[in-house]
Scaffold this motif. Structure first.
Motif, short mmCIF file in Angstrom:
data_model
loop_
_atom_site.label_atom_id
_atom_site.label_comp_id
_atom_site.label_asym_id
_atom_site.label_seq_id
_atom_site.Cartn_x
_atom_site.Cartn_y
_atom_site.Cartn_z
N UNK A 21 0.80 -1.23 0.00
CA UNK A 21 0.00 0.00 0.00
C UNK A 21 0.84 1.28 0.00
N UNK A 22 2.03 1.22 0.60
CA UNK A 22 2.79 2.46 0.78
C UNK A 22 4.03 2.57 -0.08
N UNK A 31 -1.55 2.07 -12.48
CA UNK A 31 -2.20 1.98 -11.16
C UNK A 31 -2.26 0.56 -10.61
N UNK A 33 -0.65 -2.34 -8.73
CA UNK A 33 0.50 -2.58 -7.86
C UNK A 33 0.61 -4.08 -7.62
N UNK A 69 -5.94 2.71 2.73
CA UNK A 69 -7.22 3.37 2.50
C UNK A 69 -8.38 2.44 2.12
N UNK A 117 -12.07 -11.47 -6.11
CA UNK A 117 -12.27 -10.18 -5.43
C UNK A 117 -13.20 -9.27 -6.26
N UNK A 133 -13.64 -3.43 -16.48
CA UNK A 133 -12.50 -2.90 -15.72
C UNK A 133 -11.65 -4.04 -15.20
N UNK A 137 -7.54 -4.92 -15.61
CA UNK A 137 -6.62 -4.98 -14.48
C UNK A 137 -5.96 -6.35 -14.34
N UNK B 130 -0.35 6.27 1.45
CA UNK B 130 -0.72 4.96 0.91
C UNK B 130 -1.82 5.13 -0.13
N UNK B 131 -1.78 4.28 -1.14
CA UNK B 131 -2.74 4.36 -2.23
C UNK B 131 -3.31 2.97 -2.47
N UNK B 132 -4.62 2.87 -2.65
CA UNK B 132 -5.22 1.59 -3.01
C UNK B 132 -4.94 1.31 -4.48
N UNK B 133 -4.42 0.14 -4.82
CA UNK B 133 -4.09 -0.17 -6.21
C UNK B 133 -5.32 -0.39 -7.05
N UNK B 134 -5.09 -0.57 -8.36
CA UNK B 134 -6.21 -0.78 -9.27
C UNK B 134 -6.98 -2.05 -8.90
N UNK B 135 -6.28 -3.03 -8.31
CA UNK B 135 -6.94 -4.29 -7.96
C UNK B 135 -8.02 -4.11 -6.91
N UNK B 136 -7.99 -2.98 -6.18
CA UNK B 136 -9.02 -2.77 -5.17
C UNK B 136 -10.26 -2.11 -5.77
N UNK B 137 -10.18 -1.74 -7.07
CA UNK B 137 -11.30 -1.16 -7.80
C UNK B 137 -11.88 0.08 -7.12
N UNK B 140 -8.93 5.65 -3.65
CA UNK B 140 -8.84 6.25 -2.33
C UNK B 140 -7.38 6.28 -1.91
N UNK B 141 -7.01 7.28 -1.10
CA UNK B 141 -5.64 7.36 -0.61
C UNK B 141 -5.66 7.60 0.90
N UNK B 183 -15.86 6.14 -8.56
CA UNK B 183 -17.24 6.02 -9.07
C UNK B 183 -18.28 6.42 -8.02
N UNK B 204 -14.77 6.57 -12.26
CA UNK B 204 -14.27 5.31 -11.71
C UNK B 204 -13.06 4.75 -12.44
N UNK B 205 -12.46 5.57 -13.31
CA UNK B 205 -11.26 5.15 -14.02
C UNK B 205 -10.18 4.77 -13.00
N UNK B 206 -9.55 3.60 -13.20
CA UNK B 206 -8.66 3.09 -12.16
C UNK B 206 -7.23 3.56 -12.32
N UNK B 207 -6.84 3.97 -13.55
CA UNK B 207 -5.46 4.41 -13.71
C UNK B 207 -5.46 5.78 -14.35
#
Lengths: 177, 287
Positions: A21-22, A31, A33, A69, A117, A133, A137, B130-137, B140-141, B183, B204-207
């Motif tokens: 995350x960090x 985007x 990771x 987050x 997920x 989407x 990804x 910290x940043x949520x990656x694209x995999x978290x859809x 948010x930071x 989104x 809701x664009x992820x990147x």
């Protein structure tokens, strides 16, 4: 030693989540990771088998669900990691520690994990998740995670089973089968 | 190990799998079913106050890793960057190149300060850790300020370029910010040209930087390309304060069949490269 190992594994789970995350967000590709925590669960599956990995996956998933987050429904990563850990553990005897087999196992597991997920989000009606989407990804995540796993798997194995006991463990594993 | 038959081993781990899956599903349904009164909220807050500071430390300690991130850019990006940099280089050659990162950060801070004074906001500076990656859809930071610095839920977050998002979760030392491009994000907005009101939603664009869509309250209103859009603001200044620039109208596509119009905004803030942000904690003057 038996008391130290679980503590060490717990610390590793936290470190993996924080790295994901960090730190690795600085190395994000579009985007995406690397799923360090998921790769660690897969490493546990390859080293210790399905039962252990499913348990570890549940705990690691909850940590990832709770770490900011994250603001999605609690338990989605936990469910994902239980399934990933179990499935990766089932094929462990066949991989027999070859690098190519391990990489293939990671690729398949990450594909399943990221999909589970995403699907859990679609089922729960969380906005932002859609099949289109997810399809963007998932391939990138699979490639990135396999690359990271090549480095992470040996390190994780050393933590999970110990450096010296590793070959013995795998021989017993093959013998049982 | 050899005493146990493989079959019994398989059965035991299968039972364990079923139990763990049920446990996870139980957690999900508890959290999803109870909504705001979810028992997960205190757990989330507690986890945030433990993991947040760890993330802050990790982010600070491993800042040099950022340099490696520059290796993974596309050729088009590099060419564009190169042109901009050549220009910048000529300008900067005369100046003493004291401390690169710090100077950039200072500029960012000054930008936020300028924007804040112009609008009469009192802001708290924060760093994205910290940043949520694209995999978290989700977009948010996590930032490194929390209730200890006076940050509360639903406060406005901005940077030198414009509006960034709002605080959706906060612990003692950290806060989670939902970005405009997510989104789930909706902001009341005002077109600067004719003061037309509307709502801005994230795509809701992820990147990348992402795009926003504007729907005007008055369906007959026609936004013009290049028009600036600012936040409308709500009573009590939550969740968004008024007058913060959001973005520029990039394109207006109308469909004659259902008489609707899709207005796309290019946000001023670059959501793929957030670093220093400000949280509006109070207003210094009434407007």
């Amino acid at each position: 030693m038996s008391a130290i190992r679980p503590a060490l594994v717990a610390v590793c789970v936290i470190v993996c989540v924080v790295l994901q995350l960090s730190v690795f967000t600085q190395l994000a590709v579009a985007a995406v990771v690397p799923d360090i925590a998921m790769v660690f669960v897969i490493a546990a599956a390859l080293a210790r088998g399905p039962s252990y990995a499913a348990g570890l996956g549940f705990c690691a998933g909850l940590v990832l669900d709770l770490a900011p987050p994250a603001d999605h429904t609690l338990g989605r990563w936990a469910l994902t990691f239980v399934i990933v850990g179990y499935l990766a553990g089932l094929v462990r005897q066949d991989t027999n520690r070859s690098v190519v087999a391990s990489a293939a196992c990671v690729a398949a597991s990450v594909f399943i994990g990221t999909s589970v997920f995403a699907l859990s989000g679609i089922v729960l009606g969380e906005s932002g998740v859609s099949i289109a989407r997810a399809l963007q990804v998932i391939p990138l995540a699979v490639l990135y995670d396999v690359a990271v796993a090549l480095v992470l798997l040996p390190v994780a194995r050393a933590v999970l089973v110990g450096r010296d006991s590793a070959p013995a463990q795998s021989r017993v594993g093959v013998g049982v089968r | 190990m050899l005493m146990r038959t493989p079959r019994r081993d398989d059965n035991r781990s299968r039972t364990r799998l079923v139990l763990l899956v049920l446990a996870a599903v139980a957690v999900i349904s508890l959290d999803a079913g109870l909504g705001t009164s979810s028992p997960a909220q205190p757990v989330r807050d507690a986890a945030s106050s433990v993991l947040g500071p760890v993330e802050s430390v990790a982010h600070k300690a491993l800042t040099p890793v950022r340099a490696i991130g520059d290796l993974f850019t596309t050729r088009a990006d590099l060419r564009r960057d190169n042109d901009a940099l050549l220009e910048e280089n000529a300008r900067l050659r005369n100046q003493a190149n004291t401390a690169g990162v710090d100077t950039a950060r200072l500029e960012e801070l000054e930008g936020i300060a300028d924007l804040s004074t112009a609008n009469g906001f009192e802001t708290v500076q924060a760093q994205v850790v910290a940043i949520g990656g694209a995999q978290s859809f989700s977009r948010a930071v996590t930032i490194d300020v929390g209730t200890a610095q006076g940050v509360r839920r639903d406060m406005t977050v901005l940077n030198a370029d414009g509006l960034v998002g709002r605080v959706v979760g906060v612990s003692r030392s950290n806060a989670t910010v939902l970005l405009l491009v997510d989104a789930r994000s909706t902001v009341g907005a005002r077109l600067s040209g004719d003061s037309e009101l509307g709502f801005v939603r994230g795509d809701g664009d992820l990147s990348g930087a992402g795009r926003l869509t504007l729907s005007t309250v008055d369906a007959a209103a026609v936004p013009i390309e290049g028009d600036s859009v600012v936040s409308w603001g709500s009573r009590g200044q939550v969740p968004y304060v008024a007058g913060v620039p959001i973005g520029r109208v990039e394109s207006v596509a109308s469909s004659p069949r259902d008489q609707s119009r899709t207005v796309t905004l290019a946000p001023y803030a670059d959501f793929s490269a957030l670093d220093v942000v400000g949280v509006v904690v109070a207003r210094t003057k009434g407007r």
